[in-house]
Scaffold this motif. Structure first.
Motif, PDB file in Angstrom:
ATOM      1  N   UNK A 157     -12.100-106.353   1.216  1.00  0.00           N
ATOM      2  CA  UNK A 157     -11.053-105.448   2.125  1.00  0.00           C
ATOM      3  C   UNK A 157     -11.197-104.002   1.793  1.00  0.00           C
ATOM      4  N   UNK A 158     -11.565-103.654   0.344  1.00  0.00           N
ATOM      5  CA  UNK A 158     -11.765-102.291   0.060  1.00  0.00           C
ATOM      6  C   UNK A 158     -13.215-101.741   0.537  1.00  0.00           C
ATOM      7  N   UNK A 159     -14.061-102.268   0.585  1.00  0.00           N
ATOM      8  CA  UNK A 159     -15.601-101.703   0.752  1.00  0.00           C
ATOM      9  C   UNK A 159     -16.248-102.352   1.863  1.00  0.00           C
ATOM     10  N   UNK A 160     -16.275-103.739   1.754  1.00  0.00           N
ATOM     11  CA  UNK A 160     -17.251-104.464   2.538  1.00  0.00           C
ATOM     12  C   UNK A 160     -16.851-104.487   4.030  1.00  0.00           C
ATOM     13  N   UNK A 161     -15.636-104.422   4.457  1.00  0.00           N
ATOM     14  CA  UNK A 161     -14.936-104.483   5.656  1.00  0.00           C
ATOM     15  C   UNK A 161     -14.842-103.521   6.564  1.00  0.00           C
ATOM     16  N   UNK A 162     -14.331-102.469   5.682  1.00  0.00           N
ATOM     17  CA  UNK A 162     -13.890-101.160   6.659  1.00  0.00           C
ATOM     18  C   UNK A 162     -15.396-100.512   7.398  1.00  0.00           C
ATOM     19  N   UNK A 163     -16.319-100.423   6.568  1.00  0.00           N
ATOM     20  CA  UNK A 163     -17.526 -99.580   7.242  1.00  0.00           C
ATOM     21  C   UNK A 163     -18.141-100.183   8.441  1.00  0.00           C
ATOM     22  N   UNK A 164     -18.520-101.612   8.648  1.00  0.00           N
ATOM     23  CA  UNK A 164     -18.757-102.048   9.823  1.00  0.00           C
ATOM     24  C   UNK A 164     -17.787-102.260  10.920  1.00  0.00           C
ATOM     25  N   UNK A 185      -9.626-110.546  14.942  1.00  0.00           N
ATOM     26  CA  UNK A 185     -10.100-111.459  15.872  1.00  0.00           C
ATOM     27  C   UNK A 185     -11.439-111.927  15.676  1.00  0.00           C
ATOM     28  N   UNK A 186     -12.416-110.948  15.521  1.00  0.00           N
ATOM     29  CA  UNK A 186     -13.649-111.196  15.470  1.00  0.00           C
ATOM     30  C   UNK A 186     -14.055-112.127  14.230  1.00  0.00           C
ATOM     31  N   UNK A 187     -13.288-111.948  13.055  1.00  0.00           N
ATOM     32  CA  UNK A 187     -13.067-112.946  11.993  1.00  0.00           C
ATOM     33  C   UNK A 187     -13.003-114.395  12.362  1.00  0.00           C
ATOM     34  N   UNK A 258     -19.280-109.879  21.834  1.00  0.00           N
ATOM     35  CA  UNK A 258     -20.524-110.165  21.234  1.00  0.00           C
ATOM     36  C   UNK A 258     -20.634-109.084  20.219  1.00  0.00           C
ATOM     37  N   UNK A 259     -20.569-107.955  20.609  1.00  0.00           N
ATOM     38  CA  UNK A 259     -20.768-106.766  19.644  1.00  0.00           C
ATOM     39  C   UNK A 259     -19.874-106.603  18.664  1.00  0.00           C
ATOM     40  N   UNK A 260     -18.567-106.683  18.933  1.00  0.00           N
ATOM     41  CA  UNK A 260     -17.472-106.973  17.886  1.00  0.00           C
ATOM     42  C   UNK A 260     -17.740-108.144  16.829  1.00  0.00           C
ATOM     43  N   UNK A 261     -18.248-109.066  17.161  1.00  0.00           N
ATOM     44  CA  UNK A 261     -18.292-110.211  16.265  1.00  0.00           C
ATOM     45  C   UNK A 261     -19.696-109.864  15.585  1.00  0.00           C
ATOM     46  N   UNK A 262     -20.965-109.743  16.258  1.00  0.00           N
ATOM     47  CA  UNK A 262     -22.161-109.644  15.747  1.00  0.00           C
ATOM     48  C   UNK A 262     -22.163-108.269  14.720  1.00  0.00           C
ATOM     49  N   UNK A 263     -21.443-107.332  14.814  1.00  0.00           N
ATOM     50  CA  UNK A 263     -21.441-106.157  14.124  1.00  0.00           C
ATOM     51  C   UNK A 263     -20.536-105.952  13.184  1.00  0.00           C
ATOM     52  N   UNK A 268     -20.873-106.613   6.854  1.00  0.00           N
ATOM     53  CA  UNK A 268     -19.626-106.976   5.755  1.00  0.00           C
ATOM     54  C   UNK A 268     -20.199-107.814   4.656  1.00  0.00           C
ATOM     55  N   UNK A 269     -20.738-108.991   5.035  1.00  0.00           N
ATOM     56  CA  UNK A 269     -21.255-110.035   3.968  1.00  0.00           C
ATOM     57  C   UNK A 269     -22.716-109.668   3.277  1.00  0.00           C
ATOM     58  N   UNK A 270     -23.482-109.100   4.125  1.00  0.00           N
ATOM     59  CA  UNK A 270     -24.476-108.518   3.547  1.00  0.00           C
ATOM     60  C   UNK A 270     -24.072-107.716   2.239  1.00  0.00           C
ATOM     61  N   UNK A 271     -23.212-106.492   2.449  1.00  0.00           N
ATOM     62  CA  UNK A 271     -22.798-105.820   1.500  1.00  0.00           C
ATOM     63  C   UNK A 271     -22.277-106.518   0.249  1.00  0.00           C
ATOM     64  N   UNK A 272     -21.384-107.576   0.506  1.00  0.00           N
ATOM     65  CA  UNK A 272     -20.717-108.043  -0.442  1.00  0.00           C
ATOM     66  C   UNK A 272     -21.860-108.684  -1.328  1.00  0.00           C
ATOM     67  N   UNK A 273     -22.592-109.620  -0.501  1.00  0.00           N
ATOM     68  CA  UNK A 273     -23.753-110.297  -1.408  1.00  0.00           C
ATOM     69  C   UNK A 273     -24.662-109.310  -2.262  1.00  0.00           C
ATOM     70  N   UNK A 274     -24.874-108.017  -1.496  1.00  0.00           N
ATOM     71  CA  UNK A 274     -25.945-107.006  -2.341  1.00  0.00           C
ATOM     72  C   UNK A 274     -25.202-106.548  -3.434  1.00  0.00           C
ATOM     73  N   UNK A 275     -23.785-106.395  -3.624  1.00  0.00           N
ATOM     74  CA  UNK A 275     -23.182-106.024  -4.825  1.00  0.00           C
ATOM     75  C   UNK A 275     -23.283-106.984  -5.672  1.00  0.00           C
ATOM     76  N   UNK A 276     -22.970-108.210  -5.491  1.00  0.00           N
ATOM     77  CA  UNK A 276     -22.939-109.451  -6.392  1.00  0.00           C
ATOM     78  C   UNK A 276     -24.504-109.715  -6.780  1.00  0.00           C
TER      79      UNK A 276
END
Ligand code: HEM
Lengths: 422, 133
Positions: A157-164, A185-187, A258-263, A268-276
């Motif tokens: 919520x704090x980091x991974x989600x807001x940027x994309x 909605x995209x989620x 498409x763009x809202x879902x794909x983007x 977001x998940x790539x960011x969370x996986x990266x930090x982990x």
């Protein structure tokens, strides 16, 4: 239905433990799934399996081909005339109306695909790309400002989600006060198979409600931009002509979906996986911080390979063909397993190692090449570079806790991941 | 153009399901859904209620409560059963509203698709080519 298909002589099925089309398989961890993928790559790289267990509709297919090796993922991705996208692109069977309304270019073939895709990519002029990347850097800075203020909370919520969320809505031109709604909605569009997300609702209900909500936002924004043009992609779309014809509201709304879902959840998940992953591999993290500017590009590619944020896509054979020695019939479904291709020992030395200096790194996280290769790849890369730059330099004591994974056969999602700064 | 009366709506749209139940292949599949669906039309007003388990088509009176109710103008209904309407898109445009379990309607989608030619054939056969889109 399934058993008779499995008995057909030219459709060898792997033994049941190597089955990847059950919901329980996708409820496992990525490492557990890799145990199965490794065996499939070795013994049954292109295997006939029962249809993906889904909650949306009764399966209409007898089964489908599951493709696990890197070379075959590339082959299917790069021969769109044989492996088409216009008959569905998801592993799971999705009602046709939903597919049609939600897919836009990712569910098209040429010539229409190329024309629409060009229209969108022509909006990304070098000047606009530079501006976009500067905006991403600026936004990443603000996101980390907020993290430093909060000191603890949910990393997603704090980091991974807001940027994309910010990037994709800014790109489209969606109003600030609608962004959270669009993202939620995209989620819903990718998380309907997760019992915790569905919270008692049927999967189809979650998916349809989310889709209708996004389409409504897309239709409203299109109407608004017709009256009030601005410097955004939506304005380009309402003004553009393809073959002398304006795009219809429906086409524009679908592209918005498409763009809202794909983007959103991908980056977001790539960011969370990266930090982990950086926390789990302190040596790698050190390597990166020692020469951030020199190593970040290769690091981003390895993070993408490691995390495979999109796990599956599907094609349909347009004619009889062979793949990996198997006879594929016209009309057969062919599902591509990106995480498996990304761990293919025939292509990557020590694929199980998280190695930020890995070069070359021909991962398939943005697709195996071909016409549908991720249109937002440069954006996703810029986002990862920017956010890691901010986090590693300004929040070096950030620690994340155990991630809570999304149950999905499509995206490799982290729903929540507690974090704190010491 | 268009349906002249409520009776006509019931005859044509309700007729789709009567034909469907009679079809040796589609019939059992429709029955197996075990669901009750209601369609409420305006311009002209009409209600068609399909009770799959008992294979009955009525106006809702004396029938069990539906899993889902779809509301739309009769004209939209005519287009829908010819395969010309995308459900989520029509919902986003406010042309169709769904009350109840939309997931049950989605599960019906593959069957619904097979009913389109049945409906189109009925329009042809009964001299209502004017309703074809
Ligand atoms: C780490 C982040 C991302 C990953 C892993 C990712 C992955 C993918 C994959 C696997 C495909 C399909 C490739 C194929 O079928 O061959 C795709 C397509 C697409 N992606 Fe991404 N994506 C990411 C971020 C983004 C972003 C940020 C945007 C937009 C702002 C975006 C927009 C698209 C679009 C529009 C398509 C459809 C392209 C077409 O069909 O021509 N993606 N992406």
């Amino acid at each position: 239905m399934t058993s008779s298909a499995a008995r057909a002589p030219d459709r060898p099925s792997p033994p049941p433990p190597l089955n990847v089309t059950s919901l329980s398989f996708w409820g496992q961890t990525a490492d557990e799934r890799e145990d199965t993928f490794r065996l499939l790559r070795a013994d049954a790289p292109v295997s006939w399996q029962p249809p993906m267990e889904g909650a949306l509709m009764p399966p209409q297919q007898e089964g489908l081909w599951v493709v696990t090796r890197h070379e075959h993922v590339l082959e299917a991705s790069r021969r769109p005339e044989v492996y088409c996208s216009s008959q569905g692109w998801q592993f799971e069977e999705v009602p046709e109306d939903i597919l049609e309304a939600a897919s836009s270019i990712i569910g098209m073939d040429n010539p229409r695909h190329q024309k629409l895709r060009r229209l969108v990519s022509s909006a990304f002029t070098p000047r606009q790309v530079t501006r976009l990347i500067e905006q991403i850097q600026h936004q990443a800075r603000q996101v980390v400002d907020r993290l430093l203020d909060a000191k603890c909370g949910d990393f997603v919520d704090l980091v991974a989600k807001p940027l994309p969320m910010w990037t994709v809505n800014e790109l489209m031109g969606l109003d600030d006060n609608l962004r959270e709604e669009a993202t939620a909605l995209a989620d819903g569009m990718v998380s309907y198979n997760d019992p915790a997300v569905a919270a008692g609702r049927e999967a189809g209900q979650v998916l349809n409600d989310s889709l209708v909500g996004l389409l409504t936002l897309g239709l409203d924004l299109a109407a608004h931009r017709r009256r009030h043009p601005a410097a955004d992609l939506m304005t380009n779309l309402v003004q553009a002509e393809v073959d002398g014809q304006k795009l219809t509201d429906e086409e524009i709304a679908s592209f918005f979906v498409l763009l809202t879902v794909a983007g959103n959840d991908t980056s977001r998940n790539a960011t969370s996986h990266a930090v982990r992953a950086l926390q789990d591999h302190p040596d790698q993290r050190r390597t990166l911080t020692q020469d951030f500017p020199g190593r970040i590009d290769a690091a981003v590619e390895e993070i993408l390979r490691w995390s495979s944020p999109v796990m599956t896509v599907r094609r349909t054979a347009t004619r009889d063909t062979t793949l990996g020695g198997q006879h594929i019939r016209a009309g057969d479904w062919v599902a591509l397993m990106y995480p498996s291709a990304n761990r293919d020992e025939r292509v990557f030395t020590h694929p199980e190692r998280f190695d930020l200096t890995r070069t070359p790194n021909p991962h398939v996280s943005f697709g195996g090449g071909g016409p549908h290769y991720c249109l937002g790849a440069f954006i996703a890369r810029a986002q990862l570079r920017a956010i890691l730059n901010e986090l590693l330099h300004r929040a070096p004591t950030l620690e994340v806790d155990t991630p809570e994974y999304l149950v999905s056969n499509f995206v490799h999602g982290i729903k929540h991941m507690p974090c704190h700064i010491t | 153009m268009g349906f002249a009366s409520s009776d006509e709506v019931v005859t044509y749209i309700g007729g789709i399901f009567k034909d469907a139940f009679a079809d040796p292949e589609i019939g059992p599949k429709l029955t197996a859904t075990g669901q009750v669906f209601r369609f409420v039309f305006t311009d002209p007003e009409a209600t068609v209620c399909v009770d799959a388990p008992t294979q009955s088509v009525g106006d809702g009176t004396g029938q069990p409560p539906p899993a889902a109710t779809m509301r739309m103008a009769a004209e939209v209904g005519n287009a829908y059963w010819q395969g010309k309407v995308n459900l989520p898109m029509a919902m986003a445009k406010g042309q169709i509203t769904v009350q109840g379990n939309v997931a049950s309607l989605l599960k019906l989608a593959p069957l619904g698709k097979r009913l389109f030619p049945v409906y189109i054939a009925r329009l042809h056969d009964t001299g209502r080519a004017d309703l074809l889109l």
